[in-house]
Design an enzyme around this catalytic site. Structure first.
Site, PDB file in Angstrom:
ATOM      1  N   CYS A   1       4.519  -2.203  -8.546  1.00 20.13           N
ATOM      2  CA  CYS A   1       3.176  -1.802  -8.089  1.00 20.13           C
ATOM      3  C   CYS A   1       3.244  -0.615  -7.124  1.00 20.13           C
ATOM      4  O   CYS A   1       3.537   0.490  -7.553  1.00 20.13           O
ATOM      5  CB  CYS A   1       2.453  -3.002  -7.502  1.00 20.13           C
ATOM      6  SG  CYS A   1       0.671  -2.829  -7.607  1.00 20.13           S
TER       7      CYS A   1
ATOM      8  N   ARG B   1      -3.382   5.581  -9.563  1.00 20.54           N
ATOM      9  CA  ARG B   1      -3.516   4.417  -8.670  1.00 20.54           C
ATOM     10  C   ARG B   1      -4.821   3.670  -8.930  1.00 20.54           C
ATOM     11  O   ARG B   1      -5.800   4.257  -9.373  1.00 20.54           O
ATOM     12  CB  ARG B   1      -3.493   4.868  -7.209  1.00 20.54           C
ATOM     13  CG  ARG B   1      -2.169   5.468  -6.792  1.00 20.54           C
ATOM     14  CD  ARG B   1      -2.234   5.951  -5.359  1.00 20.54           C
ATOM     15  NE  ARG B   1      -2.555   4.851  -4.461  1.00 20.54           N
ATOM     16  CZ  ARG B   1      -3.091   5.021  -3.258  1.00 20.54           C
ATOM     17  NH1 ARG B   1      -3.405   6.219  -2.830  1.00 20.54           N
ATOM     18  NH2 ARG B   1      -3.327   3.973  -2.499  1.00 20.54           N
TER      19      ARG B   1
ATOM     20  N   GLU C   1       0.871  -1.177   0.000  1.00 19.49           N
ATOM     21  CA  GLU C   1       0.000   0.000   0.000  1.00 19.49           C
ATOM     22  C   GLU C   1       0.910   1.229   0.000  1.00 19.49           C
ATOM     23  O   GLU C   1       1.589   1.502   0.987  1.00 19.49           O
ATOM     24  CB  GLU C   1      -0.913  -0.058   1.230  1.00 19.49           C
ATOM     25  CG  GLU C   1      -1.951   1.027   1.258  1.00 19.49           C
ATOM     26  CD  GLU C   1      -2.798   1.093  -0.007  1.00 19.49           C
ATOM     27  OE1 GLU C   1      -3.267   0.041  -0.493  1.00 19.49           O
ATOM     28  OE2 GLU C   1      -2.964   2.203  -0.522  1.00 19.49           O
ATOM     29  N   SER C   2       0.904   1.944  -1.135  1.00 21.62           N
ATOM     30  CA  SER C   2       1.876   3.028  -1.293  1.00 21.62           C
ATOM     31  C   SER C   2       1.698   4.139  -0.260  1.00 21.62           C
ATOM     32  O   SER C   2       2.682   4.766   0.160  1.00 21.62           O
ATOM     33  CB  SER C   2       1.812   3.604  -2.704  1.00 21.62           C
ATOM     34  OG  SER C   2       0.527   4.110  -2.982  1.00 21.62           O
TER      35      SER C   2
ATOM     36  N   GLU D   1       7.563 -10.738  -8.870  1.00 23.80           N
ATOM     37  CA  GLU D   1       8.008 -11.471  -7.672  1.00 23.80           C
ATOM     38  C   GLU D   1       6.976 -12.503  -7.229  1.00 23.80           C
ATOM     39  O   GLU D   1       7.275 -13.359  -6.411  1.00 23.80           O
ATOM     40  CB  GLU D   1       8.332 -10.494  -6.530  1.00 23.80           C
ATOM     41  CG  GLU D   1       7.152  -9.845  -5.819  1.00 23.80           C
ATOM     42  CD  GLU D   1       6.517  -8.667  -6.571  1.00 23.80           C
ATOM     43  OE1 GLU D   1       6.884  -8.429  -7.748  1.00 23.80           O
ATOM     44  OE2 GLU D   1       5.660  -7.999  -5.979  1.00 23.80           O
TER      45      GLU D   1
ATOM     46  N   ILE E   1      -2.466  -6.522  -9.411  1.00 28.33           N
ATOM     47  CA  ILE E   1      -3.296  -6.525  -8.203  1.00 28.33           C
ATOM     48  C   ILE E   1      -3.566  -5.079  -7.800  1.00 28.33           C
ATOM     49  O   ILE E   1      -2.663  -4.383  -7.343  1.00 28.33           O
ATOM     50  CB  ILE E   1      -2.592  -7.269  -7.044  1.00 28.33           C
ATOM     51  CG1 ILE E   1      -2.228  -8.699  -7.465  1.00 28.33           C
ATOM     52  CG2 ILE E   1      -3.473  -7.274  -5.798  1.00 28.33           C
ATOM     53  CD1 ILE E   1      -1.325  -9.429  -6.477  1.00 28.33           C
TER      54      ILE E   1
ATOM     55  N   HIS F   1       3.559  -7.640 -10.793  1.00 28.19           N
ATOM     56  CA  HIS F   1       4.362  -8.272  -9.735  1.00 28.19           C
ATOM     57  C   HIS F   1       5.121  -9.503 -10.230  1.00 28.19           C
ATOM     58  O   HIS F   1       4.676 -10.625  -9.975  1.00 28.19           O
ATOM     59  CB  HIS F   1       3.431  -8.759  -8.617  1.00 28.19           C
ATOM     60  CG  HIS F   1       2.722  -7.694  -7.879  1.00 28.19           C
ATOM     61  ND1 HIS F   1       3.208  -7.123  -6.732  1.00 28.19           N
ATOM     62  CD2 HIS F   1       1.535  -7.089  -8.110  1.00 28.19           C
ATOM     63  CE1 HIS F   1       2.357  -6.226  -6.284  1.00 28.19           C
ATOM     64  NE2 HIS F   1       1.335  -6.177  -7.099  1.00 28.19           N
TER      65      HIS F   1
HETATM   66  N1  GLN Z   1      -3.235  -0.144  -4.872  1.00 30.96           N
HETATM   67  C1  GLN Z   1      -1.978  -0.087  -4.180  1.00 30.96           C
HETATM   68  C2  GLN Z   1      -1.538   1.346  -3.956  1.00 30.96           C
HETATM   69  O1  GLN Z   1      -2.156   2.238  -4.439  1.00 30.96           O
HETATM   70  C3  GLN Z   1      -0.909  -0.832  -4.951  1.00 30.96           C
HETATM   71  C4  GLN Z   1      -1.265  -2.287  -5.041  1.00 30.96           C
HETATM   72  C5  GLN Z   1      -0.115  -3.230  -5.006  1.00 30.96           C
HETATM   73  O2  GLN Z   1       1.023  -2.863  -4.710  1.00 30.96           O
HETATM   74  N2  GLN Z   1      -0.412  -4.479  -5.252  1.00 30.96           N
HETATM   75  O3  GLN Z   1      -0.578   1.585  -3.300  1.00 30.96           O
END
Ligand code: GLN
Length: 196
Positions: free
Chosen positions: A79, A106, A48-49, A180, A134, A178
């Site tokens: 992400c 986002r 979660e950024s 990873e 995701i 991702h």
């Molecule tokens: N939706 C997340 C964000 O805004 C990012 C999602 C993720 O890293 N899988 O930070």
């Protein structure tokens, strides 16, 4: 061998560590400013950024990391990591490193199809990767020094045309998806090659 600092404040950092180690890199988890000492490269995981950005500020890691990146330390963000690297984030004032000359949107794929996988050709790789998205961001603008490595067709996701999902600006690599979370380590190898 290179020592890669993996930001380990929140999110999917262990998967990055596993991929990097399997390629022979040394890995250090970054949780405090003193952990930045001596690292050759940085990986910022998904998660979660807003949370990661807030923690970077609270832990006094934002400014030292930014300085290292401006001094040319290579970085890879996936992400949320991509979001944190971008200079501009649509409709958000959230804390960021901001060293990548690009604008990000986002959660760009909408609620209904917020996660999906697709085969994705990436510039510089012979065969497509499996793109795992995701609640992924999209890049909506890139500066002139930014090379687009991959685009995804947004038509199945309620959009129109192709949108940018992987970029490189000199020694900064960023993907909306991702790698990873797949067994494919070619993008991590691509990153390690950037350190050479
Ligand atoms: N939706 C997340 C964000 O805004 C990012 C999602 C993720 O890293 N899988 O930070």
């Amino acid at each position: 061998m290179a020592l890669i600092g993996v930001l380990a404040l929140q999110g999917a950092f262990r998967e990055h560590e596993k991929a990097l180690r399997s390629l022979g890199a040394e890995v250090r988890e970054l949780r405090q400013p003193q952990h930045l000492e001596g690292i050759d490269g940085l990986v910022i995981p998904g998660g979660e950024s807003t949370t990661i950005g807030k923690l970077l500020v609270e832990l006094n890691m934002m400014e030292p990391l930014k300085r290292r990146l401006l001094d040319g330390m290579p970085a890879y963000g996936s992400c949320a990591g991509l979001i944190l690297l971008c200079r501009d984030i649509e409709d958000s004032e959230q804390p960021r490193l901001g060293v990548l000359d690009a604008t990000v949107r986002r959660n760009a794929f909408g609620r209904q199809v917020d996660s999906f996988e697709t085969s994705l050709p990436v510039k510089g790789l012979d065969e497509p990767v499996q793109g795992v998205f995701i609640r992924a961001p999209l890049i909506t603008r890139v500066g002139s020094g930014v090379d687009v490595l991959a685009r995804v067709d947004m038509a199945p996701h309620g959009g129109a045309g192709e949108e940018i999902v992987a970029v490189r600006q000199d020694r900064i690599l960023a993907t909306s998806f991702h790698p990873e979370l797949t067994p494919d380590t070619r993008l991590h190898q691509y990153f390690l090659d950037m350190l050479a």
